[in-house]
Enzyme design. Sequence first.
Site, PDB file in Angstrom:
ATOM      1  N   HIS A  18      25.902 -30.622  21.055  1.00  0.00           N
ATOM      2  CA  HIS A  18      27.303 -30.157  21.050  1.00  0.00           C
ATOM      3  C   HIS A  18      27.386 -28.780  21.656  1.00  0.00           C
ATOM      4  O   HIS A  18      27.541 -27.806  20.925  1.00  0.00           O
ATOM      5  CB  HIS A  18      27.848 -30.143  19.621  1.00  0.00           C
ATOM      6  CG  HIS A  18      29.337 -30.115  19.538  1.00  0.00           C
ATOM      7  ND1 HIS A  18      30.061 -28.943  19.419  1.00  0.00           N
ATOM      8  CD2 HIS A  18      30.248 -31.117  19.559  1.00  0.00           C
ATOM      9  CE1 HIS A  18      31.348 -29.234  19.333  1.00  0.00           C
ATOM     10  NE2 HIS A  18      31.487 -30.535  19.421  1.00  0.00           N
ATOM     11  N   ILE A  58      28.511 -25.097  21.331  1.00  0.00           N
ATOM     12  CA  ILE A  58      29.717 -24.726  20.595  1.00  0.00           C
ATOM     13  C   ILE A  58      29.582 -25.283  19.182  1.00  0.00           C
ATOM     14  O   ILE A  58      29.246 -26.462  19.005  1.00  0.00           O
ATOM     15  CB  ILE A  58      30.979 -25.319  21.260  1.00  0.00           C
ATOM     16  CG1 ILE A  58      31.116 -24.793  22.694  1.00  0.00           C
ATOM     17  CG2 ILE A  58      32.227 -25.002  20.442  1.00  0.00           C
ATOM     18  CD1 ILE A  58      32.148 -25.536  23.517  1.00  0.00           C
ATOM     19  N   GLY A 116      33.926 -27.951  15.158  1.00  0.00           N
ATOM     20  CA  GLY A 116      35.020 -27.546  14.280  1.00  0.00           C
ATOM     21  C   GLY A 116      34.844 -28.030  12.854  1.00  0.00           C
ATOM     22  O   GLY A 116      35.143 -27.299  11.903  1.00  0.00           O
ATOM     23  N   VAL A 117      34.345 -29.247  12.703  1.00  0.00           N
ATOM     24  CA  VAL A 117      34.176 -29.779  11.338  1.00  0.00           C
ATOM     25  C   VAL A 117      33.169 -28.958  10.541  1.00  0.00           C
ATOM     26  O   VAL A 117      33.307 -28.815   9.325  1.00  0.00           O
ATOM     27  CB  VAL A 117      33.784 -31.272  11.329  1.00  0.00           C
ATOM     28  CG1 VAL A 117      34.917 -32.125  11.875  1.00  0.00           C
ATOM     29  CG2 VAL A 117      32.507 -31.530  12.101  1.00  0.00           C
ATOM     30  N   GLU A 161      33.701 -27.024   7.029  1.00  0.00           N
ATOM     31  CA  GLU A 161      32.722 -27.219   5.950  1.00  0.00           C
ATOM     32  C   GLU A 161      32.189 -25.867   5.457  1.00  0.00           C
ATOM     33  O   GLU A 161      32.021 -25.663   4.253  1.00  0.00           O
ATOM     34  CB  GLU A 161      31.570 -28.107   6.427  1.00  0.00           C
ATOM     35  CG  GLU A 161      30.435 -28.259   5.427  1.00  0.00           C
ATOM     36  CD  GLU A 161      30.792 -29.006   4.148  1.00  0.00           C
ATOM     37  OE1 GLU A 161      30.094 -28.789   3.131  1.00  0.00           O
ATOM     38  OE2 GLU A 161      31.757 -29.804   4.145  1.00  0.00           O
TER      39      GLU A 161
END
Length: 153
Positions: A54, A60, A63-64, A68
């Site tokens: 990623h 990067i 986002g998840v 979290e």
Amino acid sequence: MTETLLRADIQLIQRILPHRYPFLLVDRVEEIDGYNSAVGIKNVSMNEPHFQGHFPGKPIMPGVTIIEAMAQTAAVMVGVALDLADKELKVYFMAIDACKFRRMVVPGDVLKMKLTTKRGKPGGKVWKFSGVAEVDGEMAAEAEFTAMMDLPA
């Protein structure tokens, strides 16, 4: 009279959260004001496994995982405030709302997560939090989320 704000280092965090590498996403929590608010710190490193895919050549933080990390900060805040170290606390997402991503988070960044409790009380199972994640004072993400705090009987 000023109130003393509490902190949690990595050893205390591991006594509160069941998460371990590679999914322990908060390095310390500072400025813990009871179960009202806290600031979590995540040092973003190229060594984290999600950067392999990623994205190759342009790492990067997903986002998840930012959301979290904010949730883990909230759980540590509640765990410190309610003295839940070594009590096998489990926390489960129930909802994520008003989630927006504003800036990429990359290796070398220090993610600062500012969390506030919107609803929840000692002994309660369902809690709601709002959070903002920043890098160098610039908003990276924001969200509201609801979680269930589950302690063994």
